[in-house]
Design an enzyme around this catalytic site. Structure first.
Site, PDB file in Angstrom:
ATOM      1  N   HIS A  40       3.465  12.488  41.017  1.00 11.48           N
ATOM      2  CA  HIS A  40       4.037  12.405  42.177  1.00 11.48           C
ATOM      3  C   HIS A  40       2.901  14.054  42.310  1.00 11.48           C
ATOM      4  O   HIS A  40       3.444  13.963  43.800  1.00 11.48           O
ATOM      5  CB  HIS A  40       5.032  12.566  41.573  1.00 11.48           C
ATOM      6  CG  HIS A  40       5.318  14.007  41.641  1.00 11.48           C
ATOM      7  ND1 HIS A  40       5.788  14.215  40.045  1.00 11.48           N
ATOM      8  CD2 HIS A  40       5.519  15.394  41.950  1.00 11.48           C
ATOM      9  CE1 HIS A  40       6.170  15.855  39.520  1.00 11.48           C
ATOM     10  NE2 HIS A  40       6.489  16.373  40.853  1.00 11.48           N
ATOM     11  N   ASP A  56       5.680   9.133  35.712  1.00 11.51           N
ATOM     12  CA  ASP A  56       4.870   9.626  37.052  1.00 11.51           C
ATOM     13  C   ASP A  56       3.598  10.724  36.220  1.00 11.51           C
ATOM     14  O   ASP A  56       4.244  11.203  35.238  1.00 11.51           O
ATOM     15  CB  ASP A  56       6.162  10.549  36.516  1.00 11.51           C
ATOM     16  CG  ASP A  56       5.863  11.973  37.537  1.00 11.51           C
ATOM     17  OD1 ASP A  56       4.711  11.369  38.763  1.00 11.51           O
ATOM     18  OD2 ASP A  56       6.474  13.208  37.700  1.00 11.51           O
ATOM     19  N   SER A  72       4.365  20.912  38.102  1.00 11.52           N
ATOM     20  CA  SER A  72       4.450  19.553  37.430  1.00 11.52           C
ATOM     21  C   SER A  72       3.284  19.576  37.719  1.00 11.52           C
ATOM     22  O   SER A  72       1.727  19.869  37.361  1.00 11.52           O
ATOM     23  CB  SER A  72       4.605  18.710  38.990  1.00 11.52           C
ATOM     24  OG  SER A  72       6.687  19.269  39.601  1.00 11.52           O
ATOM     25  N   GLY A  73       3.297  18.176  36.681  1.00  8.13           N
ATOM     26  CA  GLY A  73       1.833  17.699  35.603  1.00  8.13           C
ATOM     27  C   GLY A  73       1.429  17.920  34.244  1.00  8.13           C
ATOM     28  O   GLY A  73       0.160  17.852  34.185  1.00  8.13           O
TER      29      GLY A  73
END
Length: 278
Positions: free
Chosen positions: A87, A134, A226-227
């Site tokens: 994402h 994801d 995120s990530g």
């Protein structure tokens, strides 16, 4: 699926909010607290050089400094390859993205940064409505010289998924849910493992085996992280088990963070088929 769908919508939109700093204007209204998608809460400043494999993903059209351009975290897993969340990159082209390595502090001083990304590989079965699978891989144009990398664990991670286990998470995400500014210094936090049964009580639609849940009240990853990696020390090496993916709110009681699990079949197969190493 209502709450999951709404979180997925924010995953696509939240990156537009992240570049704000205390000096940016005008202010933007924060999203509802129950819709925040990966900030490190309850952590502390990392030591310089403590996590040399950490990467800041920079959206080049967003601002004139690394601090303003930062959108997500990522991990250098070999000199030419970076692991992150799908994402974070499913809506950006390689020419508009840079993977900034060897950073401890995100500079607020204006400076030019060119793209060093050759290709972005998003998991082919990534579902933006549920955030299943994801995971994404980024190939750099040139290998990082004298790269210090993290390992990835693609099998036999069950020994680490037990009550009492804590994981390390790092990132430049905001440190207060009510703040609109990202920290400049890399943050680190220890998040406790949350078993699937307990996690599924918070997130009934969570698919067993696809994710690792971790966090507690006041201790969590969140917006801007995120990530980034969910990791442990294994044989003297930092080893990544998952990527920061999503959560309902941040550091709230009974609502742990959710991390895409690397050892799940579809994710493992994607990484093994795509990552050529160096």
């Amino acid at each position: 699926m209502y709450s999951t769908y709404r979180r997925a919508l924010l995953a696509a939109l939240v990156s537009a909010l992240i570049p704000l700093s205390a000096s940016a204007a005008p202010a933007v209204t924060s999203p509802p607290a129950d819709l925040v998608v990966p900030l490190i809460i309850g952590g502390e400043d990392a030591e310089p050089g403590q996590y040399p494999f950490m990467v800041s993903l920079q959206r080049l059209r967003r601002g004139d400094s690394d601090h303003l351009r930062h959108s997500c975290g990522a991990t250098l897993i070999s000199p030419s390859w970076v692991l992150t969340a799908a994402h974070c990159v499913d809506d950006v082209g390689a020419k508009d993205l840079a993977a900034a390595t060897r950073l401890h502090t995100l500079d607020t001083t204006p400076r030019r940064r060119a793209s060093n990304v050759k290709a972005i590989h998003v998991h082919p079965a990534y579902d933006p409505s549920t955030l299943v699978n994801d995971v994404a891989l980024i190939r750099l144009k040139r290998p990082v010289a004298n790269a210090e990398t993290a390992d990835v664990l693609l099998k036999n991670d069950g020994v680490y998924l037990r009550p009492g286990r804590t994981f390390t998470v790092t990132g430049w995400g905001v440190t207060d849910m009510n703040a609109d500014a990202l920290p400049t210094v890399l943050q680190t936090v220890q998040v406790p493992f949350v078993p699937f049964k307990e996690c599924s009580e918070a997130y009934p639609d969570l698919q067993k085996g696809t994710a690792i849940c971790a966090g507690a009240e006041g201790i969590d990853s969140c917006q801007g992280d995120s990530g980034g990696p969910l990791m442990v020390q294994r044989k003297g090496r930092w080893t990544v088990l998952g990527t920061v993916s999503w959560g309902e709110g941040c550091a709230l009681p009974g609502l742990p963070g959710v991390y895409a699990r690397l050892s799940t079949g579809y994710v493992r197969d994607f990484i093994q088929a795509t990552w050529t190493g160096d």
